[in-house]
Write a protein that holds these residues in place. Structure first.
Motif, PDB file in Angstrom:
ATOM      1  N   ARG A 133       2.363   1.832  -3.364  1.00  0.00           N
ATOM      2  CA  ARG A 133       1.361   2.323  -4.290  1.00  0.00           C
ATOM      3  C   ARG A 133       1.083   3.800  -4.002  1.00  0.00           C
ATOM      4  O   ARG A 133       0.895   4.600  -4.910  1.00  0.00           O
ATOM      5  CB  ARG A 133       0.088   1.498  -4.127  1.00  0.00           C
ATOM      6  CG  ARG A 133      -0.798   1.573  -5.301  1.00  0.00           C
ATOM      7  CD  ARG A 133      -1.294   0.205  -5.730  1.00  0.00           C
ATOM      8  NE  ARG A 133      -1.801  -0.559  -4.605  1.00  0.00           N
ATOM      9  CZ  ARG A 133      -2.034  -1.855  -4.641  1.00  0.00           C
ATOM     10  NH1 ARG A 133      -1.796  -2.536  -5.737  1.00  0.00           N
ATOM     11  NH2 ARG A 133      -2.493  -2.483  -3.598  1.00  0.00           N
ATOM     12  N   LEU A 134       1.045   4.121  -2.732  1.00  0.00           N
ATOM     13  CA  LEU A 134       0.811   5.517  -2.353  1.00  0.00           C
ATOM     14  C   LEU A 134       1.932   6.396  -2.873  1.00  0.00           C
ATOM     15  O   LEU A 134       1.695   7.449  -3.462  1.00  0.00           O
ATOM     16  CB  LEU A 134       0.708   5.625  -0.828  1.00  0.00           C
ATOM     17  CG  LEU A 134       0.523   7.024  -0.251  1.00  0.00           C
ATOM     18  CD1 LEU A 134      -0.775   7.655  -0.746  1.00  0.00           C
ATOM     19  CD2 LEU A 134       0.529   6.983   1.270  1.00  0.00           C
ATOM     20  N   ASN A 135       3.158   5.940  -2.691  1.00  0.00           N
ATOM     21  CA  ASN A 135       4.293   6.724  -3.166  1.00  0.00           C
ATOM     22  C   ASN A 135       4.245   6.899  -4.682  1.00  0.00           C
ATOM     23  O   ASN A 135       4.565   7.959  -5.204  1.00  0.00           O
ATOM     24  CB  ASN A 135       5.603   6.062  -2.752  1.00  0.00           C
ATOM     25  CG  ASN A 135       5.859   6.240  -1.263  1.00  0.00           C
ATOM     26  OD1 ASN A 135       5.294   7.136  -0.635  1.00  0.00           O
ATOM     27  ND2 ASN A 135       6.685   5.383  -0.700  1.00  0.00           N
ATOM     28  N   LEU A 139      -5.477   3.762   4.196  1.00  0.00           N
ATOM     29  CA  LEU A 139      -4.163   3.909   4.812  1.00  0.00           C
ATOM     30  C   LEU A 139      -4.230   3.722   6.327  1.00  0.00           C
ATOM     31  O   LEU A 139      -3.216   3.706   7.005  1.00  0.00           O
ATOM     32  CB  LEU A 139      -3.584   5.293   4.503  1.00  0.00           C
ATOM     33  CG  LEU A 139      -3.437   5.653   3.029  1.00  0.00           C
ATOM     34  CD1 LEU A 139      -2.885   7.053   2.878  1.00  0.00           C
ATOM     35  CD2 LEU A 139      -2.523   4.651   2.333  1.00  0.00           C
ATOM     36  N   ILE A 179       4.874   0.456   9.613  1.00  0.00           N
ATOM     37  CA  ILE A 179       5.556  -0.716   9.072  1.00  0.00           C
ATOM     38  C   ILE A 179       6.798  -1.032   9.899  1.00  0.00           C
ATOM     39  O   ILE A 179       7.073  -2.187  10.227  1.00  0.00           O
ATOM     40  CB  ILE A 179       5.924  -0.493   7.590  1.00  0.00           C
ATOM     41  CG1 ILE A 179       4.654  -0.460   6.741  1.00  0.00           C
ATOM     42  CG2 ILE A 179       6.866  -1.582   7.097  1.00  0.00           C
ATOM     43  CD1 ILE A 179       4.866   0.007   5.312  1.00  0.00           C
ATOM     44  N   TRP A 185      -3.336  17.026  -2.338  1.00  0.00           N
ATOM     45  CA  TRP A 185      -3.217  15.572  -2.248  1.00  0.00           C
ATOM     46  C   TRP A 185      -1.755  15.167  -2.115  1.00  0.00           C
ATOM     47  O   TRP A 185      -1.406  14.291  -1.329  1.00  0.00           O
ATOM     48  CB  TRP A 185      -3.868  14.942  -3.471  1.00  0.00           C
ATOM     49  CG  TRP A 185      -3.510  13.498  -3.699  1.00  0.00           C
ATOM     50  CD1 TRP A 185      -2.931  12.976  -4.799  1.00  0.00           C
ATOM     51  CD2 TRP A 185      -3.710  12.407  -2.801  1.00  0.00           C
ATOM     52  NE1 TRP A 185      -2.746  11.638  -4.646  1.00  0.00           N
ATOM     53  CE2 TRP A 185      -3.209  11.252  -3.435  1.00  0.00           C
ATOM     54  CE3 TRP A 185      -4.251  12.285  -1.520  1.00  0.00           C
ATOM     55  CZ2 TRP A 185      -3.235   9.994  -2.834  1.00  0.00           C
ATOM     56  CZ3 TRP A 185      -4.261  11.033  -0.920  1.00  0.00           C
ATOM     57  CH2 TRP A 185      -3.770   9.903  -1.575  1.00  0.00           C
ATOM     58  N   LEU A 219       0.829  -1.204   0.000  1.00  0.00           N
ATOM     59  CA  LEU A 219       0.000   0.000   0.000  1.00  0.00           C
ATOM     60  C   LEU A 219       0.863   1.254   0.000  1.00  0.00           C
ATOM     61  O   LEU A 219       0.598   2.212  -0.726  1.00  0.00           O
ATOM     62  CB  LEU A 219      -0.909  -0.012   1.233  1.00  0.00           C
ATOM     63  CG  LEU A 219      -1.942   1.103   1.332  1.00  0.00           C
ATOM     64  CD1 LEU A 219      -2.876   1.091   0.133  1.00  0.00           C
ATOM     65  CD2 LEU A 219      -2.740   0.967   2.621  1.00  0.00           C
ATOM     66  N   ARG A 220       1.914   1.226   0.813  1.00  0.00           N
ATOM     67  CA  ARG A 220       2.780   2.396   0.880  1.00  0.00           C
ATOM     68  C   ARG A 220       3.449   2.660  -0.468  1.00  0.00           C
ATOM     69  O   ARG A 220       3.527   3.799  -0.924  1.00  0.00           O
ATOM     70  CB  ARG A 220       3.866   2.198   1.935  1.00  0.00           C
ATOM     71  CG  ARG A 220       4.752   3.430   2.074  1.00  0.00           C
ATOM     72  CD  ARG A 220       6.047   3.095   2.746  1.00  0.00           C
ATOM     73  NE  ARG A 220       6.682   1.931   2.110  1.00  0.00           N
ATOM     74  CZ  ARG A 220       7.702   1.281   2.631  1.00  0.00           C
ATOM     75  NH1 ARG A 220       8.194   1.651   3.791  1.00  0.00           N
ATOM     76  NH2 ARG A 220       8.234   0.246   1.992  1.00  0.00           N
ATOM     77  N   LEU A 232       2.696   5.753   7.506  1.00  0.00           N
ATOM     78  CA  LEU A 232       2.647   4.357   7.110  1.00  0.00           C
ATOM     79  C   LEU A 232       4.011   3.700   7.328  1.00  0.00           C
ATOM     80  O   LEU A 232       4.112   2.583   7.840  1.00  0.00           O
ATOM     81  CB  LEU A 232       2.255   4.294   5.635  1.00  0.00           C
ATOM     82  CG  LEU A 232       1.452   3.127   5.101  1.00  0.00           C
ATOM     83  CD1 LEU A 232       0.352   2.728   6.049  1.00  0.00           C
ATOM     84  CD2 LEU A 232       0.855   3.514   3.749  1.00  0.00           C
ATOM     85  N   SER A 246       2.244   8.909   4.004  1.00  0.00           N
ATOM     86  CA  SER A 246       3.224   7.900   3.646  1.00  0.00           C
ATOM     87  C   SER A 246       4.243   7.737   4.780  1.00  0.00           C
ATOM     88  O   SER A 246       4.665   6.629   5.104  1.00  0.00           O
ATOM     89  CB  SER A 246       3.925   8.299   2.353  1.00  0.00           C
ATOM     90  OG  SER A 246       4.928   7.358   2.040  1.00  0.00           O
TER      91      SER A 246
END
Lengths: 151, 151
Positions: free
Chosen positions: A114-116, B65, B105, B90, A111-112, B101, B98
């Motif tokens: 993809r976010l980046n 997220l 992690i 955004w 997910l991270r 996140l 991010s």
DNA sequence: GTAAAACCTCAAGCTAACTAGAGGTCAAGA
DNA sequence: TCTTGACCTCTAGTTAGCTTGAGGTTTTAC
């Protein structure tokens, strides 16, 4: 204090609470959920065998891993004879939970990334944005609240 | 269907629900929490400007997220004029999230490594076990439920 | 014009993991 | 013996993010 006199005696709720670091009410709660059990004395007060301490310890560690109580309960029930967990049981359970943890870490990492990849794109399009449309379920568990579930 | 006639018209709740993929009741709920706003027609029914779709999209992604609604609301409020988020907004928000996140992690990875180090030891000792005594707070957020918080 | 579909508000329910409080009983030390 | 602290059960409250339902209004399509 442990002396030869009380070494083999059963513990009261208060003692278990003090030694395990969880609240008395939480112990009541665990019992109501079937995670631990107690004997009662003549006055209807709870008396615990010392093994309960190990059980509670396992519960607390599993909670740190993000395992919900219901699942911890299942794991404990799956132990033969419903006995207090031994080192071998712990080995088995912790290996299993480690795999679950791996899975969660992987999902979050995906997910991270993809976010980046999306930072600055700003589209958030229902059709095209990978952040919005990824079909994967994030294994992140959440009670009642349904975060990170696919919509 | 978008036609030149309704292209610039406001949307009803039902239309926003259909296009954004969230339930009507959820839109009511977001409004009650101040995440979105609506105008009302003569009959007191909600009418939304099209920008609401982008706002809802951002909300859904932020939820994936793991950001709680309250925090999403703060982020949206912090936008100048309380306007619908642009690509630049955004970019800023997603960069911040991010980092959060990443932090989550890292915490999970740390915990997993510690767990792997402990597999087979089985001690779970209150004094010596690193799994039980790690002083770090896992940033994993959980409503009501307080998983992974230090005890 | 009328009926169905969509809308409105407000209150309550759901989940998880507990805590807090009321009202009463039991156990242990002085 | 008495008092204090620990214990008992049961109900309700907390948080988040909604959903469900009741009871009523508005809009839309025929």
């Amino acid at each position: 204090m442990i002396t030869p006199e009380n070494l083999h005696k059963e513990l009261t709720v208060g003692q278990v609470a003090a030694r395990s670091g969880v609240a008395v009410t939480a112990l009541h709660f665990y019992e109501s959920k079937g995670l631990i059990k107690s004997n009662r004395n003549q006055g209807n007060q709870r008396r615990y065998p010392r093994e309960v301490l190990r059980r509670v310890a396992l519960i607390k560690v599993a909670q740190r891993l993000g395992i919900p109580l219901a699942e911890i309960g299942e794991a404990l029930k799956s132990l033969p004879d419903n006995r207090a967990p031994t080192a071998a049981d712990w080995k088995m359970l912790s290996a299993q939970w480690s795999r679950e943890l791996d899975e969660r870490i992987n999902q979050l990492t995906l997910l991270r990334d993809r976010l980046n990849g999306c930072i600055g794109c700003g589209c958030l399009s229902m059709e095209a944005c990978p952040l919005r449309n990824a079909g994967d379920v994030l294994g992140e568990r959440g009670p009642g609240a349904h975060w990170l579930e696919p919509t």
